[in-house]
Write a protein that holds these residues in place. Structure first.
Motif, PDB file in Angstrom:
ATOM      1  N   HIS A 156      70.748 103.338  76.207  1.00 43.21           N
ATOM      2  CA  HIS A 156      69.945 102.115  75.587  1.00 43.21           C
ATOM      3  C   HIS A 156      71.009 100.819  76.044  1.00 43.21           C
ATOM      4  O   HIS A 156      72.168 100.787  76.065  1.00 43.21           O
ATOM      5  N   PRO A 157      69.905  99.754  76.453  1.00 41.32           N
ATOM      6  CA  PRO A 157      70.792  98.392  77.035  1.00 41.32           C
ATOM      7  C   PRO A 157      71.921  97.778  75.845  1.00 41.32           C
ATOM      8  O   PRO A 157      72.906  97.323  76.209  1.00 41.32           O
TER       9      PRO A 157
ATOM     10  N   VAL B 191      62.890  97.316  71.693  1.00 37.62           N
ATOM     11  CA  VAL B 191      62.384  98.634  72.315  1.00 37.62           C
ATOM     12  C   VAL B 191      63.174  99.724  71.734  1.00 37.62           C
ATOM     13  O   VAL B 191      62.775 100.949  71.182  1.00 37.62           O
ATOM     14  N   CYS B 192      64.606  99.768  71.772  1.00 38.78           N
ATOM     15  CA  CYS B 192      65.334 100.679  71.506  1.00 38.78           C
ATOM     16  C   CYS B 192      65.217 101.172  69.982  1.00 38.78           C
ATOM     17  O   CYS B 192      65.493 102.143  69.808  1.00 38.78           O
TER      18      CYS B 192
ATOM     19  N   GLU C 234      67.374  93.948  85.459  1.00 39.15           N
ATOM     20  CA  GLU C 234      67.134  93.485  84.308  1.00 39.15           C
ATOM     21  C   GLU C 234      68.652  93.239  83.977  1.00 39.15           C
ATOM     22  O   GLU C 234      69.524  93.731  84.002  1.00 39.15           O
ATOM     23  N   LYS C 235      69.076  91.856  83.740  1.00 42.63           N
ATOM     24  CA  LYS C 235      70.474  91.299  83.161  1.00 42.63           C
ATOM     25  C   LYS C 235      70.146  90.614  81.771  1.00 42.63           C
ATOM     26  O   LYS C 235      69.331  90.350  81.375  1.00 42.63           O
ATOM     27  N   ASP C 236      71.542  90.435  81.303  1.00 38.39           N
ATOM     28  CA  ASP C 236      71.604  89.981  80.161  1.00 38.39           C
ATOM     29  C   ASP C 236      71.638  88.382  80.256  1.00 38.39           C
ATOM     30  O   ASP C 236      71.912  87.977  81.243  1.00 38.39           O
ATOM     31  N   ARG C 237      72.124  87.529  79.016  1.00 33.34           N
ATOM     32  CA  ARG C 237      72.126  86.188  79.185  1.00 33.34           C
ATOM     33  C   ARG C 237      73.467  85.950  80.138  1.00 33.34           C
ATOM     34  O   ARG C 237      73.381  84.570  80.517  1.00 33.34           O
TER      35      ARG C 237
ATOM     36  N   ALA D 272      64.654  98.696  81.538  1.00 33.54           N
ATOM     37  CA  ALA D 272      65.133  98.364  80.348  1.00 33.54           C
ATOM     38  C   ALA D 272      63.684  97.707  79.530  1.00 33.54           C
ATOM     39  O   ALA D 272      63.829  97.914  78.261  1.00 33.54           O
ATOM     40  N   THR D 273      62.895  97.526  80.301  1.00 31.34           N
ATOM     41  CA  THR D 273      61.675  96.840  79.595  1.00 31.34           C
ATOM     42  C   THR D 273      60.553  97.983  79.116  1.00 31.34           C
ATOM     43  O   THR D 273      59.655  97.665  78.368  1.00 31.34           O
TER      44      THR D 273
END
Length: 221
Positions: free
Chosen positions: A37-38, A44-45, A116-119, A146-147
């Motif tokens: 999981h991200p 979603v997780c 997909e990247k975090d902030r 991730a989506t």
């Protein structure tokens, strides 16, 4: 480097929501499945892990050791579990959630999603599914972005197929589910198939005239 089917899966020791986990020792000689999981407290997780918790009797019935992984520490995992159980009524998270705050395990298993990247601009961990056989080799892998949430009914269906075909000389056709007819593997002669499958098999006629589609009742029923 991405893991390939048949590879020995990497071992690791890590903290988890249930305490320290030595991966190979934990799964022993059982089938196992690792879900990544991200991050914790992601929507979603949360839905996925709640659904997984309710389905644990299905995995237990198949003799499968279940683990999740998320890129936060174990204490954060334990806090997140309360949200997971609250969101999915009747869910009780009994499986460990591996802590991977440095993403060391995610990198080792090739789980990162470059799209997909975090902030901070760091690639998120993909929604990976790794099904591992009793010999600790990779039997199946699926990487969801991730989506996109997973379909656990499909994962259970695939587990049924993997466990069946590991023990019998059959393959499972499109959309197969437990109880449906299977296919005799092409490497098995008709004579050998008659010996292996006392319920017999039927050969499907096709325009090519080749006798390569042979259907037999599921052999373990």
């Amino acid at each position: 480097m991405a893991l390939k089917l048949g590879d020995l899966v990497p071992d690791f020791t890590a903290e988890s929501s249930h305490g320290p986990i030595h991966f190979h020792a934990y799964i022993e000689k059982s089938w196992a499945i690792l879900f990544s999981h991200p991050a914790d407290f992601t929507p979603v997780c949360t839905t996925e892990l709640g659904s997984l918790a309710k389905l644990m009797p299905e995995f237990d019935n198949r003799g499968v050791r279940v683990l999740a992984l998320s890129c936060n520490d174990a204490e954060t995992h334990r806090s997140w579990v309360r949200d997971i159980e609250s969101f999915t009524p009747g869910a009780k998270v009994t499986y460990p959630i591996i802590a991977d705050p440095t993403r060391e395990i995610a990198i080792k298993y090739g789980m990162l999603d470059p799209a997909e990247k975090d902030r901070a601009g760091v690639p998120l961990t993909a929604r990976a599914v790794f099904v591992i056989g009793p010999c600790k080799t990779l039997k199946l892998s699926v990487l969801y972005p991730a989506t996109t949430g997973r379909n656990f009914a499909e994962i259970l269906r695939v587990l049924d197929s993997l466990q069946l075909t590991a023990n019998y000389s059959v393959a499972t056709p499109v959309d197969w589910k437990a109880g449906d007819k299977c296919m005799v593997v092409p490497s098995l002669s008709n004579e050998a198939a008659l010996e292996k499958f006392p319920k017999g098999f039927e050969t499907v006629a096709v325009p090519s005239g080749k006798s390569y589609i042979r259907l037999t009742p599921q052999p373990d029923l």
